[in-house]
Design an enzyme around this catalytic site. Structure first.
Site, short mmCIF file in Angstrom:
data_model
loop_
_atom_site.label_atom_id
_atom_site.label_comp_id
_atom_site.label_asym_id
_atom_site.label_seq_id
_atom_site.Cartn_x
_atom_site.Cartn_y
_atom_site.Cartn_z
N GLU A 171 34.11 100.56 24.57
CA GLU A 171 35.26 99.08 24.80
C GLU A 171 34.49 97.81 24.00
O GLU A 171 33.51 97.37 22.94
CB GLU A 171 34.62 98.35 25.89
CG GLU A 171 33.07 98.78 26.76
CD GLU A 171 31.73 97.62 25.52
OE1 GLU A 171 32.84 96.75 25.63
OE2 GLU A 171 30.89 98.70 25.75
N GLU A 314 30.30 99.22 22.27
CA GLU A 314 31.38 99.68 20.91
C GLU A 314 31.37 101.39 21.61
O GLU A 314 32.28 101.68 20.94
CB GLU A 314 30.91 99.55 19.83
CG GLU A 314 31.24 98.25 19.36
CD GLU A 314 30.77 97.94 18.11
OE1 GLU A 314 30.79 98.69 17.09
OE2 GLU A 314 30.86 96.45 17.98
#
Length: 350
Positions: A171, A314
């Protein structure tokens, strides 16, 4: 596929494939169960895919990118514009997770599911231009939250069509540890203080603002802990919704999905609360440094492999697990059996 259709299509993992994979491990010329979680993960993947012939040659990191209106409350160290910058860097291959993905042969797919600005990141699954400030009103409507989940399910469908066999969740969204702490606090019925950390380097004063913002949002919106979509809509974010959809899509399309850190854990919890069977299609990678991460994994009855004190996000922790899985799979596929080397097989001892 709609959320309701997805819920109807999720089935238990294939126990015959689980047994066949276990039998293969037990026949390999080494002490029984001596590779621990390497063995367990391969067996789990066999059950997910329905085949003891495990193939993970094509893998993806899906990074759900979205902005959160609650940043107005001073709960982050950086501004909202950073979401768009990092999201575009995914396309350039210039993020920490991208570097890690290149190292282990993984393709990166950033998805604009709700950023406050338009970028070069694919936005055909975008729900809205960032969520609203949850301290003043619900972050999104119930329908918008459902749309975010459905975006994740659709992303898995596309990857399945392209032949991908393993997915990591990632994300990017400034403010998303605030929304994640809010959702986790409500779903686990734990205090906001317990579930809230410093995110990407908040000061003590910043942490107080963050805790206060979450408390105000929960008090104002009164999310219903028995309805995970209601909780997501009122105090969550679209990156969480998108990842929850990826977990559900993994269960629908029988593709193993790897949980990353805290935010990904919250999305996994949302998916599991929507459809309990999704849990069996999730693989835990690491324990994030954020305080609530370990509690959520415990609630999901998941044991992480890595304890590296990471909190980058991430999808970096999920991708870090891939080499571990690859090594286990290499032994599973190519190691000689007891029969082949003419040695008596180990037996289970009571």
């Amino acid at each position: 596929m709609t959320l309701e259709e997805a819920k109807k299509q999720i089935r238990p993992v294939d126990q015959e494939a689980v047994c066949a994979a276990q039998k293969r491990w037990d026949s390999i010329a080494k002490p029984l169960h001596s590779l621990g979680k390497m063995e367990k993960i391969v067996i789990q993947i066999a059950g997910i895919t329905g085949s003891a012939d495990v193939r993970l040659d094509k893998r993806a990191l899906v990074a759900m990118c979205a902005d959160n209106g609650v940043v107005e409350e001073g709960v982050t160290q950086t501004g909202q514009e950073v979401t768009a910058i990092v999201a575009e860097n995914f396309l350039k291959g210039d993020t920490s997770a991208c570097v890690m993905c290149r190292q282990c042969g993984t393709d990166v797919f950033p998805v604009d599911v709700g950023m406050a600005s338009d970028t070069k990141v694919p936005s055909d699954l975008k729900v809205m231009m960032g969520t609203r400030n949850m301290t003043k009103e619900p972050a999104m409507t119930y329908e918008e939250a459902v749309q975010g989940i459905e975006a994740g399910i659709e992303m898995v469908r596309r990857l399945k069509e392209q032949g991908y066999r393993l997915i990591a969740t990632g994300e990017m969204g400034i403010g998303n540890t605030t929304t994640s702490s809010a959702v986790a606090s409500v779903l686990l019925n734990r205090s906001v203080e317990e579930m809230t950390g410093r995110g990407a380097g908040l000061s003590g004063e910043g942490l107080k603002r963050k805790i206060d913002a979450i408390k105000r949002a929960v008090k104002l919106n009164e999310p219903d802990p028995s309805d995970p979509v209601d909780v997501l809509a009122k105090v969550g974010g679209l990156d969480i919704a998108g990842m929850a959809g990826v977990f559900m899509g993994g269960a629908v399309y029988r593709i193993p999905v790897v949980i990353d850190g805290f935010i990904s854990c919250v999305a996994a919890l949302v998916a599991q609360r929507i459809s309990p069977l999704t849990k069996d299609y999730m693989i835990a990678s690491h324990v994030s440094r954020e305080p609530a991460a370990a509690m959520i994994l415990e609630a999901l009855e998941k044991e992480a492999v890595l304890h590296g004190e990471m909190c980058l996000g991430e999808g970096s922790g999920a991708v870090a697990l891939f080499p571990f899985i690859d090594m286990g799979l290499a032994v599973y596929e190519s190691m000689s059996t007891f029969e082949e080397i003419k040695v008596e097989q180990y037996e289970e001892l009571v």
